[in-house]
Design a protein around this motif. Sequence first.
Motif, short mmCIF file in Angstrom:
data_model
loop_
_atom_site.label_atom_id
_atom_site.label_comp_id
_atom_site.label_asym_id
_atom_site.label_seq_id
_atom_site.Cartn_x
_atom_site.Cartn_y
_atom_site.Cartn_z
N SER A 154 -18.42 61.00 42.06
CA SER A 154 -17.42 60.38 41.19
C SER A 154 -16.05 60.97 41.48
CB SER A 154 -17.79 60.59 39.71
OG SER A 154 -17.71 61.95 39.36
N TYR A 155 -15.05 60.17 41.16
CA TYR A 155 -13.66 60.57 41.41
C TYR A 155 -12.78 60.08 40.28
CZ TYR A 155 -9.07 60.93 43.48
OH TYR A 155 -7.76 61.26 43.70
N ARG A 156 -11.90 60.95 39.85
CA ARG A 156 -10.85 60.61 38.88
C ARG A 156 -9.55 61.22 39.39
NH1 ARG A 156 -12.40 61.98 32.76
NH2 ARG A 156 -10.14 61.96 32.75
N PRO A 157 -8.48 60.45 39.46
CA PRO A 157 -7.22 61.03 39.93
C PRO A 157 -6.71 62.16 39.05
CG PRO A 157 -7.07 58.62 39.81
CD PRO A 157 -8.39 59.03 39.20
N ASP A 158 -7.05 62.12 37.76
CA ASP A 158 -6.52 63.09 36.80
C ASP A 158 -7.44 64.28 36.53
OD1 ASP A 158 -8.44 61.47 35.55
OD2 ASP A 158 -7.51 61.73 33.58
N ARG A 159 -8.61 64.30 37.18
CA ARG A 159 -9.54 65.42 36.92
C ARG A 159 -10.43 65.63 38.14
NH1 ARG A 159 -13.94 64.82 32.25
NH2 ARG A 159 -15.04 63.63 33.83
N ALA A 160 -10.54 66.87 38.55
CA ALA A 160 -11.43 67.21 39.67
C ALA A 160 -12.22 68.45 39.30
CB ALA A 160 -10.61 67.45 40.94
N ARG A 161 -13.31 68.25 38.57
CA ARG A 161 -14.15 69.38 38.16
C ARG A 161 -14.83 70.04 39.35
NH1 ARG A 161 -18.32 66.79 34.19
NH2 ARG A 161 -18.03 65.07 35.64
N HIS A 162 -15.00 69.29 40.41
CA HIS A 162 -15.70 69.79 41.60
C HIS A 162 -17.10 70.29 41.22
CE1 HIS A 162 -15.92 71.44 45.74
NE2 HIS A 162 -15.07 70.46 45.96
N SER A 163 -17.73 69.55 40.32
CA SER A 163 -19.09 69.86 39.87
C SER A 163 -20.08 69.43 40.95
CB SER A 163 -19.37 69.12 38.56
OG SER A 163 -20.73 69.20 38.20
N VAL A 164 -20.92 70.36 41.39
CA VAL A 164 -21.90 70.08 42.45
C VAL A 164 -23.30 70.37 41.92
CG1 VAL A 164 -22.65 70.68 44.78
CG2 VAL A 164 -20.20 70.68 44.22
N LEU A 165 -24.18 69.35 41.97
CA LEU A 165 -25.53 69.47 41.45
C LEU A 165 -26.53 68.85 42.41
CD1 LEU A 165 -24.76 68.16 37.86
CD2 LEU A 165 -25.10 70.55 38.48
N THR A 166 -27.78 69.23 42.25
CA THR A 166 -28.89 68.55 42.89
C THR A 166 -29.81 68.09 41.77
OG1 THR A 166 -28.75 69.87 44.90
CG2 THR A 166 -30.85 68.80 44.47
N TYR A 167 -30.25 66.84 41.85
CA TYR A 167 -31.15 66.28 40.85
C TYR A 167 -32.47 65.96 41.52
CZ TYR A 167 -33.17 62.87 37.64
OH TYR A 167 -34.03 62.20 36.80
N THR A 168 -33.56 66.48 40.96
CA THR A 168 -34.90 66.21 41.47
C THR A 168 -35.87 66.09 40.31
OG1 THR A 168 -34.38 67.56 43.40
CG2 THR A 168 -36.68 67.02 43.07
N ARG A 169 -36.54 64.99 40.25
CA ARG A 169 -37.58 64.78 39.23
C ARG A 169 -37.17 65.20 37.82
NH1 ARG A 169 -41.88 67.92 42.28
NH2 ARG A 169 -40.49 67.89 44.03
N ARG A 170 -36.08 64.66 37.38
CA ARG A 170 -35.55 64.88 36.03
C ARG A 170 -35.07 66.30 35.76
NH1 ARG A 170 -35.35 60.49 33.29
NH2 ARG A 170 -36.81 58.84 33.65
N LYS A 171 -34.74 67.02 36.84
CA LYS A 171 -34.18 68.37 36.69
C LYS A 171 -32.90 68.45 37.48
CE LYS A 171 -38.57 70.77 36.12
NZ LYS A 171 -39.44 71.79 36.65
N TYR A 172 -31.92 69.12 36.90
CA TYR A 172 -30.66 69.36 37.60
C TYR A 172 -30.59 70.81 38.02
CZ TYR A 172 -28.64 64.89 36.25
OH TYR A 172 -28.37 63.55 36.13
N TRP A 173 -30.08 71.03 39.21
CA TRP A 173 -29.86 72.37 39.75
C TRP A 173 -28.40 72.49 40.12
CZ3 TRP A 173 -34.31 75.03 39.34
CH2 TRP A 173 -35.50 74.30 39.31
N LYS A 174 -27.79 73.59 39.82
CA LYS A 174 -26.40 73.81 40.20
C LYS A 174 -26.31 74.01 41.71
CE LYS A 174 -22.37 76.50 38.98
NZ LYS A 174 -21.50 75.60 38.31
N GLY A 175 -25.38 73.33 42.35
CA GLY A 175 -25.18 73.44 43.79
C GLY A 175 -26.08 72.49 44.58
N LEU A 176 -25.96 72.52 45.88
CA LEU A 176 -26.78 71.71 46.76
C LEU A 176 -28.00 72.51 47.13
CD1 LEU A 176 -24.09 70.13 49.09
CD2 LEU A 176 -25.15 69.15 47.06
#
Length: 150
Positions: free
Chosen positions: A126-148
């Motif tokens: 996702s991209y927004r000109p007014d906000r760049a959280r630079h949030s990086v996640l990996t999603y697997t089987r209904r679980k989120y992990w921080k980073g790649l």
Amino acid sequence: MKLSPHFSLAEFTNSATARRLGIANGPTLDHIEAMGHLSRAVLEPVREQFGRPVRITSGYRCPALSRAVGSSARSQHCKGQAADFEIAGVSNLAVATWIRDNLRFDQLILENYVRGDPNSGWIHCSYRPDRARHSVLTYTRRKYWKGLVA
């Protein structure tokens, strides 16, 4: 309607689910503007870097379509700010890593990637000109992990 040199509004709004369920997946002018920002800031640089077409698998979703595919009506897809995509023949992990290291973005998720299967899953960005959280996640089987997580 072209949003950028290589991406069109039709690519962002195409949905077999919307057609099957009779959902009108029509964006507003604000949504179209947001899709243009995403195309120019993320998708065009990715296409240039990897030298291959980027296939959008899920772009803009109206709230009804978002709910129909099991997502939230508050998703950035519903604002035209997010797309799920992949590049045939290029590892989704490699693309996600390049985006993380080289582009300005709001959120990047490597979704349903399976270690050892480079073309598994897809990339959500996702991209927004007014906000760049630079949030990086990996999603697997209904679980989120921080980073790649590879």
